[in-house]
Design an enzyme around this catalytic site. Structure first.
Site, PDB file in Angstrom:
ATOM      1  CD  GLN A 137     -42.229  -0.297  15.318  1.00 46.55           C
ATOM      2  OE1 GLN A 137     -42.745  -1.346  14.921  1.00 46.55           O
ATOM      3  NE2 GLN A 137     -42.459   0.186  16.524  1.00 46.55           N
ATOM      4  CB  THR A 165      -0.941  -0.021   1.228  1.00 46.25           C
ATOM      5  OG1 THR A 165      -1.845  -1.107   1.051  1.00 46.25           O
ATOM      6  CG2 THR A 165      -1.735   1.269   1.355  1.00 46.25           C
ATOM      7  CD  GLU A 210      -2.391  -3.072   9.056  1.00 46.15           C
ATOM      8  OE1 GLU A 210      -1.668  -3.769   9.776  1.00 46.15           O
ATOM      9  OE2 GLU A 210      -1.963  -2.313   8.171  1.00 46.15           O
TER      10      GLU A 210
HETATM   11  C1  LIG Z   1      -6.225  -3.301  -0.046  1.00 45.79           C
HETATM   12  C2  LIG Z   1      -5.204  -4.084   0.686  1.00 45.79           C
HETATM   13  C3  LIG Z   1      -4.049  -3.438   1.149  1.00 45.79           C
HETATM   14  C4  LIG Z   1      -3.063  -4.160   1.814  1.00 45.79           C
HETATM   15  N1  LIG Z   1      -1.903  -3.533   2.199  1.00 45.79           N
HETATM   16  C5  LIG Z   1      -0.850  -4.262   2.651  1.00 45.79           C
HETATM   17  C6  LIG Z   1       0.431  -3.677   2.868  1.00 45.79           C
HETATM   18  O1  LIG Z   1       0.603  -2.474   2.718  1.00 45.79           O
HETATM   19  N2  LIG Z   1       1.450  -4.470   3.233  1.00 45.79           N
HETATM   20  C7  LIG Z   1       1.308  -5.804   3.431  1.00 45.79           C
HETATM   21  O2  LIG Z   1       2.274  -6.470   3.761  1.00 45.79           O
HETATM   22  N3  LIG Z   1       0.083  -6.400   3.255  1.00 45.79           N
HETATM   23  C8  LIG Z   1      -0.977  -5.664   2.862  1.00 45.79           C
HETATM   24  N4  LIG Z   1      -2.216  -6.257   2.654  1.00 45.79           N
HETATM   25  C9  LIG Z   1      -2.349  -7.683   2.857  1.00 45.79           C
HETATM   26  C10 LIG Z   1      -3.280  -8.068   3.994  1.00 45.79           C
HETATM   27  O3  LIG Z   1      -2.678  -7.819   5.220  1.00 45.79           O
HETATM   28  C11 LIG Z   1      -3.671  -9.537   3.779  1.00 45.79           C
HETATM   29  O4  LIG Z   1      -4.555  -9.565   2.664  1.00 45.79           O
HETATM   30  C12 LIG Z   1      -4.330 -10.158   4.982  1.00 45.79           C
HETATM   31  O5  LIG Z   1      -3.414 -10.302   6.039  1.00 45.79           O
HETATM   32  C13 LIG Z   1      -4.927 -11.539   4.673  1.00 45.79           C
HETATM   33  O6  LIG Z   1      -4.024 -12.332   3.981  1.00 45.79           O
HETATM   34  P1  LIG Z   1      -4.495 -13.062   2.627  1.00 45.79           P
HETATM   35  O7  LIG Z   1      -5.136 -12.048   1.763  1.00 45.79           O
HETATM   36  O8  LIG Z   1      -3.339 -13.788   2.065  1.00 45.79           O
HETATM   37  O9  LIG Z   1      -5.606 -14.065   3.061  1.00 45.79           O
HETATM   38  P2  LIG Z   1      -5.371 -15.541   3.672  1.00 45.79           P
HETATM   39  O10 LIG Z   1      -4.409 -15.490   4.793  1.00 45.79           O
HETATM   40  O11 LIG Z   1      -5.068 -16.476   2.547  1.00 45.79           O
HETATM   41  O12 LIG Z   1      -6.807 -15.853   4.246  1.00 45.79           O
HETATM   42  C14 LIG Z   1      -7.894 -16.270   3.419  1.00 45.79           C
HETATM   43  C15 LIG Z   1      -9.076 -16.578   4.338  1.00 45.79           C
HETATM   44  O13 LIG Z   1      -8.705 -17.635   5.255  1.00 45.79           O
HETATM   45  C16 LIG Z   1      -8.902 -17.197   6.593  1.00 45.79           C
HETATM   46  N5  LIG Z   1      -7.860 -17.751   7.466  1.00 45.79           N
HETATM   47  C17 LIG Z   1      -6.528 -17.808   7.248  1.00 45.79           C
HETATM   48  N6  LIG Z   1      -5.900 -18.354   8.300  1.00 45.79           N
HETATM   49  C18 LIG Z   1      -6.860 -18.625   9.216  1.00 45.79           C
HETATM   50  C19 LIG Z   1      -6.842 -19.172  10.543  1.00 45.79           C
HETATM   51  N7  LIG Z   1      -5.718 -19.527  11.143  1.00 45.79           N
HETATM   52  N8  LIG Z   1      -8.025 -19.305  11.176  1.00 45.79           N
HETATM   53  C20 LIG Z   1      -9.196 -18.921  10.584  1.00 45.79           C
HETATM   54  N9  LIG Z   1      -9.259 -18.410   9.335  1.00 45.79           N
HETATM   55  C21 LIG Z   1      -8.107 -18.241   8.667  1.00 45.79           C
HETATM   56  C22 LIG Z   1      -8.784 -15.675   6.532  1.00 45.79           C
HETATM   57  O14 LIG Z   1      -9.396 -15.041   7.648  1.00 45.79           O
HETATM   58  C23 LIG Z   1      -9.483 -15.381   5.216  1.00 45.79           C
HETATM   59  O15 LIG Z   1     -10.866 -15.386   5.408  1.00 45.79           O
HETATM   60  C24 LIG Z   1      -3.240  -5.545   2.046  1.00 45.79           C
HETATM   61  C25 LIG Z   1      -4.418  -6.165   1.598  1.00 45.79           C
HETATM   62  C26 LIG Z   1      -5.380  -5.448   0.950  1.00 45.79           C
HETATM   63  C27 LIG Z   1      -6.617  -6.158   0.464  1.00 45.79           C
END
Ligand SMILES: Cc1cc2nc3c(=O)[nH]c(=O)nc-3n(C[C@H](O)[C@H](O)[C@H](O)COP(=O)(O)OP(=O)(O)OC[C@H]3O[C@@H](n4cnc5c(N)ncnc54)[C@H](O)[C@@H]3O)c2cc1C
Length: 389
Positions: free
Chosen positions: A276, A157, A363
């Protein structure tokens, strides 16, 4: 128990509201239509942040910041959160991990970032590493007196607004050695791959980048080898509280718009608030906001009184989870109350509806926050959340 805001907190909240109304809200439509904040508006906003005394809201005066308490930061962030299209990010919050840098690192990164002369971005996530950062594949190898970083990062980001990055890499590919590196842009071996479009149109981009044997001098390592998570932990806590604050502000703006509309809009010969079904939606929205705000202000005040770091961590997850989900429910109802108008892009509630979705993902997803909260209950007991001391 003193539940009143101080005159200074009220004054800062009013100032942040005026800043939001005068500087951020006029740029919402252009940001939405352009897909990000147009280049020509960026310098003007940076200058406005300085002029309004909001440069470095999350850092101490010694580090060149404003020296605000957590409560002061919270009331400011709540007001900024009223802005759509992530424009609140224009009021920069340099990474907390820079606090732990050497004197030279502070001089070269933290101080200019607080002034608004530099801006950083943060790269942990990769295609295979999201919620589980131990899966990070970006490696750091030390050869010929230099570090060399190789890997690919996703969702970086503010890449297009930043002139340096903090990269989370594993030394020698070892997940037990997560380590942070400061990387200046541009750099040999640092390549921008693409900046995909997302559900929201945000002030800046979210880039995918490649690091290919990127040389980094030893003095650009932030903290020690293996300290990557430790240094990022405080930052996650802060950003979770920040997300709770700005999602609260977003929910309040949507509720204000819906409340006004419900009075002025007439159908079947009377204002729709007299049905309501509509009034109950407004009631639910108000109660949810009341709960979120009470939680948030309580924790901010506790932090200022020196709440134990472990409890701060535990409660920040609850705040982020509750306020981001609460804002989703409140804004959804606002769209419903506005009917077709609530579905128009020119209407702030439509933009808030799109914007707020990511707050349940970045986050730490809602599921990860629940995992943290569940773990805290096991470790410390339910009183972490049910008690009052
Ligand atoms: C617009 C945007 C900006 C971002 N900016 C940054 C940035 O600046 N820097 C950076 O480093 N990252 C950034 N991110 C990344 C963001 O932090 C991750 O998308 C997030 O941490 C989730 O990781 P993932 O997308 O790989 O999903 P995954 O980890 O693959 O998760 C997929 C699904 O599985 C679930 N899941 C995974 N593990 C578990 C568990 N142990 N228990 C239960 N459920 C679980 C998750 O909750 C989710 O529903 C950004 C993301 C977005 C969308």
């Amino acid at each position: 128990m003193d539940l009143e805001l101080t005159p200074r907190e009220r004054e800062l909240a009013a100032k942040a509201r005026d800043f939001c109304d005068q500087v951020l809200l006029p740029r919402e439509i252009e940001t939405d239509e352009h897909g990000e904040l147009p280049m020509e508006s960026r310098a003007a906003i940076v200058q406005a942040v300085r002029d309004w005394g909001l440069a470095g809201v999350n850092h101490s005066k010694e580090d060149g910041g404003c020296g605000f308490t957590m409560m002061e930061q919270t009331v400011i962030e709540e007001q900024l959160g009223r802005a759509t299209n992530g424009l609140w990010t224009c009021v920069w919050r340099p990474p907390v991990s820079l606090k732990f840098g050497t004197a030279d690192q502070k001089r070269d990164y933290l101080l200019p970032s607080n002034r608004g002369d530099r801006r950083g971005c943060f790269a942990i996530t990769e295609s295979g590493a999201g919620s589980d950062p131990r899966q990070v594949r970006t490696s750091a190898e030390f050869r010929n007196n230099q570090w060399y970083l190789s890997g690919e990062k996703w969702f970086v980001t503010s890449w297009n607004a930043a002139d340096y990055m903090i990269v989370h890499a594993h030394v020698d590919g070892d997940p037990d050695k997560p380590t942070l590196f400061l990387v200046d842009k541009p750099a040999p071996g640092l390549e921008h791959l693409r900046s995909p479009r997302f559900m929201h149109n945000y002030a800046f981009d979210h880039a995918e980048i490649r690091l290919d044997n990127l040389p980094v001098p030893p003095e650009k390592m932030l903290g020690e080898i293996g300290q990557g998570f430790e240094l990022t932990k405080d930052w996650f806590v802060e950003t979770r509280i920040q997300i709770a604050s700005h999602t609260l502000g977003a929910a309040i703006r949507a509720a204000e718009i819906a409340n006004a509309y419900a009075t002025e809009r007439e159908q079947f010969g009377k204002p729709i608030r007299d049905f309501q079904a509509v009034e109950f939606m407004l009631a639910d929205m108000a109660v949810e906001i009341f709960a979120g705000k009470s939680m948030l202000y309580r924790v901010a005040a506790e932090i200022d009184r020196g709440l134990d770091r472990k409890l701060v961590h535990a409660r920040a997850s609850a705040l982020k989870l509750y306020c981001s989900e609460m804002a989703g429910r409140v804004i959804d109802k606002a769209v419903q109350i506005l009917g077709g108008r609530g579905y128009m892009r020119e209407n702030p509630v439509e933009r808030l509806y799109r914007d707020i979705r990511v707050d349940r993902i970045w986050e730490g997803t809602s599921e990860i926050q629940r995992t943290v909260i569940g773990g805290q209950i096991r470790k410390r007991g339910l009183e972490v959340y049910s008690g009052w001391s």
